[in-house]
Design a protein around this motif. Structure first.
Motif, mmCIF file in Angstrom:
data_model
loop_
_atom_site.group_PDB
_atom_site.id
_atom_site.type_symbol
_atom_site.label_atom_id
_atom_site.label_comp_id
_atom_site.label_asym_id
_atom_site.label_seq_id
_atom_site.Cartn_x
_atom_site.Cartn_y
_atom_site.Cartn_z
ATOM 1 N N ARG A 37 -8.699 4.267 -8.825
ATOM 2 C CA ARG A 37 -8.873 5.607 -9.364
ATOM 3 C C ARG A 37 -8.963 5.560 -10.886
ATOM 4 O O ARG A 37 -8.410 4.655 -11.520
ATOM 5 C CB ARG A 37 -7.747 6.548 -8.922
ATOM 6 N N LEU A 38 -9.645 6.548 -11.430
ATOM 7 C CA LEU A 38 -9.830 6.650 -12.869
ATOM 8 C C LEU A 38 -9.445 8.053 -13.309
ATOM 9 O O LEU A 38 -10.111 9.026 -12.949
ATOM 10 C CB LEU A 38 -11.289 6.367 -13.239
ATOM 11 N N ALA A 39 -8.354 8.121 -14.042
ATOM 12 C CA ALA A 39 -7.870 9.389 -14.564
ATOM 13 C C ALA A 39 -8.323 9.535 -16.010
ATOM 14 O O ALA A 39 -8.548 8.542 -16.703
ATOM 15 C CB ALA A 39 -6.357 9.449 -14.471
ATOM 16 N N PRO A 40 -8.438 10.770 -16.491
ATOM 17 C CA PRO A 40 -8.863 10.990 -17.879
ATOM 18 C C PRO A 40 -7.970 10.255 -18.871
ATOM 19 O O PRO A 40 -6.744 10.335 -18.797
ATOM 20 C CB PRO A 40 -8.730 12.503 -18.034
ATOM 21 N N GLY A 41 -8.602 9.522 -19.762
ATOM 22 C CA GLY A 41 -7.848 8.816 -20.798
ATOM 23 C C GLY A 41 -7.164 7.551 -20.345
ATOM 24 O O GLY A 41 -6.419 6.935 -21.119
ATOM 25 N N LYS A 42 -7.402 7.142 -19.115
ATOM 26 C CA LYS A 42 -6.746 5.946 -18.586
ATOM 27 C C LYS A 42 -7.774 4.947 -18.094
ATOM 28 O O LYS A 42 -8.936 5.275 -17.912
ATOM 29 C CB LYS A 42 -5.797 6.319 -17.451
ATOM 30 N N GLU A 43 -7.309 3.727 -17.869
ATOM 31 C CA GLU A 43 -8.180 2.705 -17.315
ATOM 32 C C GLU A 43 -8.214 2.837 -15.794
ATOM 33 O O GLU A 43 -7.330 3.430 -15.181
ATOM 34 C CB GLU A 43 -7.677 1.320 -17.704
ATOM 35 N N ARG A 44 -9.251 2.265 -15.214
ATOM 36 C CA ARG A 44 -9.358 2.284 -13.758
ATOM 37 C C ARG A 44 -8.157 1.549 -13.167
ATOM 38 O O ARG A 44 -7.841 0.438 -13.567
ATOM 39 C CB ARG A 44 -10.661 1.648 -13.320
ATOM 40 N N GLU A 45 -7.531 2.185 -12.193
ATOM 41 C CA GLU A 45 -6.273 1.697 -11.633
ATOM 42 C C GLU A 45 -6.435 1.342 -10.162
ATOM 43 O O GLU A 45 -6.983 2.129 -9.372
ATOM 44 C CB GLU A 45 -5.196 2.784 -11.774
ATOM 45 N N PHE A 46 -5.937 0.179 -9.800
ATOM 46 C CA PHE A 46 -5.915 -0.218 -8.388
ATOM 47 C C PHE A 46 -4.928 0.662 -7.619
ATOM 48 O O PHE A 46 -3.820 0.928 -8.096
ATOM 49 C CB PHE A 46 -5.500 -1.677 -8.269
ATOM 50 N N ILE A 47 -5.329 1.086 -6.407
ATOM 51 C CA ILE A 47 -4.475 1.932 -5.585
ATOM 52 C C ILE A 47 -4.070 1.229 -4.298
ATOM 53 O O ILE A 47 -2.894 1.161 -3.961
ATOM 54 C CB ILE A 47 -5.183 3.248 -5.241
ATOM 55 N N SER A 48 -5.041 0.736 -3.563
ATOM 56 C CA SER A 48 -4.719 0.170 -2.257
ATOM 57 C C SER A 48 -5.807 -0.792 -1.813
ATOM 58 O O SER A 48 -6.935 -0.758 -2.306
ATOM 59 C CB SER A 48 -4.534 1.268 -1.219
ATOM 60 N N PHE A 49 -5.439 -1.614 -0.833
ATOM 61 C CA PHE A 49 -6.338 -2.663 -0.331
ATOM 62 C C PHE A 49 -6.124 -2.818 1.160
ATOM 63 O O PHE A 49 -4.987 -2.700 1.661
ATOM 64 C CB PHE A 49 -6.022 -3.977 -1.043
ATOM 65 N N ILE A 50 -7.207 -3.115 1.862
ATOM 66 C CA ILE A 50 -7.102 -3.431 3.287
ATOM 67 C C ILE A 50 -7.975 -4.635 3.568
ATOM 68 O O ILE A 50 -9.096 -4.749 3.055
ATOM 69 C CB ILE A 50 -7.497 -2.217 4.155
ATOM 70 N N ASN A 51 -7.463 -5.547 4.373
ATOM 71 C CA ASN A 51 -8.221 -6.776 4.648
ATOM 72 C C ASN A 51 -9.295 -6.540 5.696
ATOM 73 O O ASN A 51 -9.469 -5.427 6.205
ATOM 74 C CB ASN A 51 -7.280 -7.908 5.047
ATOM 75 N N TRP A 52 -10.001 -7.598 6.041
ATOM 76 C CA TRP A 52 -11.148 -7.477 6.901
ATOM 77 C C TRP A 52 -10.790 -6.921 8.287
ATOM 78 O O TRP A 52 -11.521 -6.112 8.827
ATOM 79 C CB TRP A 52 -11.813 -8.850 7.075
ATOM 80 N N ALA A 53 -9.688 -7.412 8.822
ATOM 81 C CA ALA A 53 -9.293 -7.001 10.179
ATOM 82 C C ALA A 53 -8.571 -5.673 10.194
ATOM 83 O O ALA A 53 -8.429 -5.054 11.249
ATOM 84 C CB ALA A 53 -8.412 -8.072 10.812
ATOM 85 N N GLY A 54 -8.073 -5.242 9.043
ATOM 86 C CA GLY A 54 -7.334 -4.001 8.999
ATOM 87 C C GLY A 54 -5.863 -4.152 9.338
ATOM 88 O O GLY A 54 -5.156 -3.157 9.500
ATOM 89 N N ASP A 55 -5.381 -5.395 9.428
ATOM 90 C CA ASP A 55 -3.989 -5.607 9.801
ATOM 91 C C ASP A 55 -3.105 -5.963 8.610
ATOM 92 O O ASP A 55 -1.934 -6.312 8.777
ATOM 93 C CB ASP A 55 -3.886 -6.694 10.874
ATOM 94 N N ASN A 56 -3.674 -5.878 7.435
ATOM 95 C CA ASN A 56 -2.897 -6.149 6.227
ATOM 96 C C ASN A 56 -3.324 -5.172 5.137
ATOM 97 O O ASN A 56 -4.506 -5.089 4.798
ATOM 98 C CB ASN A 56 -3.120 -7.583 5.766
ATOM 99 N N THR A 57 -2.353 -4.434 4.613
ATOM 100 C CA THR A 57 -2.631 -3.479 3.543
ATOM 101 C C THR A 57 -1.674 -3.711 2.383
ATOM 102 O O THR A 57 -0.601 -4.308 2.558
ATOM 103 C CB THR A 57 -2.481 -2.017 4.018
ATOM 104 N N TYR A 58 -2.080 -3.245 1.230
ATOM 105 C CA TYR A 58 -1.270 -3.402 0.024
ATOM 106 C C TYR A 58 -1.467 -2.160 -0.835
ATOM 107 O O TYR A 58 -2.593 -1.674 -0.957
ATOM 108 C CB TYR A 58 -1.704 -4.655 -0.725
ATOM 109 N N TYR A 59 -0.351 -1.681 -1.418
ATOM 110 C CA TYR A 59 -0.415 -0.447 -2.204
ATOM 111 C C TYR A 59 0.283 -0.638 -3.546
ATOM 112 O O TYR A 59 1.287 -1.349 -3.655
ATOM 113 C CB TYR A 59 0.279 0.697 -1.459
#
Length: 126
Positions: A37-59
């Motif tokens: 996500r990119l908020a006004p005045g800020k750098e683009r920020e990582f929020i979440s990730f999901i792997n290929w199979a969908g069985d591993n997520t990271y926030y």
């Protein structure tokens, strides 16, 4: 490969939204996907990730317990369910995808993704 993010809008604090990221021109199962996500005045920020199979997520810590990422490879779509939204969640949200070629690059880095969607605006009012 093209990514299409949708589902943004205006919501009151405490409300919910579900973002979608549609993949065309390729098969979703080949890609791991993240939301930034990119908020006004800020750098683009990582929020979440999901792997290929969908069985591993990271926030990122700021959204843990409130946001849930999922994927439906049959529909070529990735989702970000956002609950208990706060005004500080206001930003343009982007989905990004990567292949195995970038496996060694950190999932939280914008350099780790080959494809980007156009973004969808989320505005949370207090």
């Amino acid at each position: 490969v093209q990514l299409q993010a949708s589902g943004g809008g205006l919501v009151r604090a405490g409300g919910s939204l579900r973002l979608s990221c549609g993949v065309s021109g390729g098969t979703l199962s080949r890609y791991a996907v993240a939301w930034f996500r990119l908020a006004p005045g800020k750098e683009r920020e990582f929020i979440s990730f999901i792997n290929w199979a969908g069985d591993n997520t990271y926030y990122v810590d700021s959204v843990k317990g409130r946001f849930t990422m999922s994927r439906d490879n049959a529909k070529n779509t990735v989702y970000l369910q956002m609950n208990s939204l706060k005004p500080e969640d206001t930003a343009v949200y982007y989905c990004a995808a990567r292949t195995l070629a970038l496996t060694l690059v950190s999932i939280t880095s914008t350099q780790g993704y080959e494809y980007w969607g156009q973004g969808t605006l989320v505005t949370v009012s207090s």
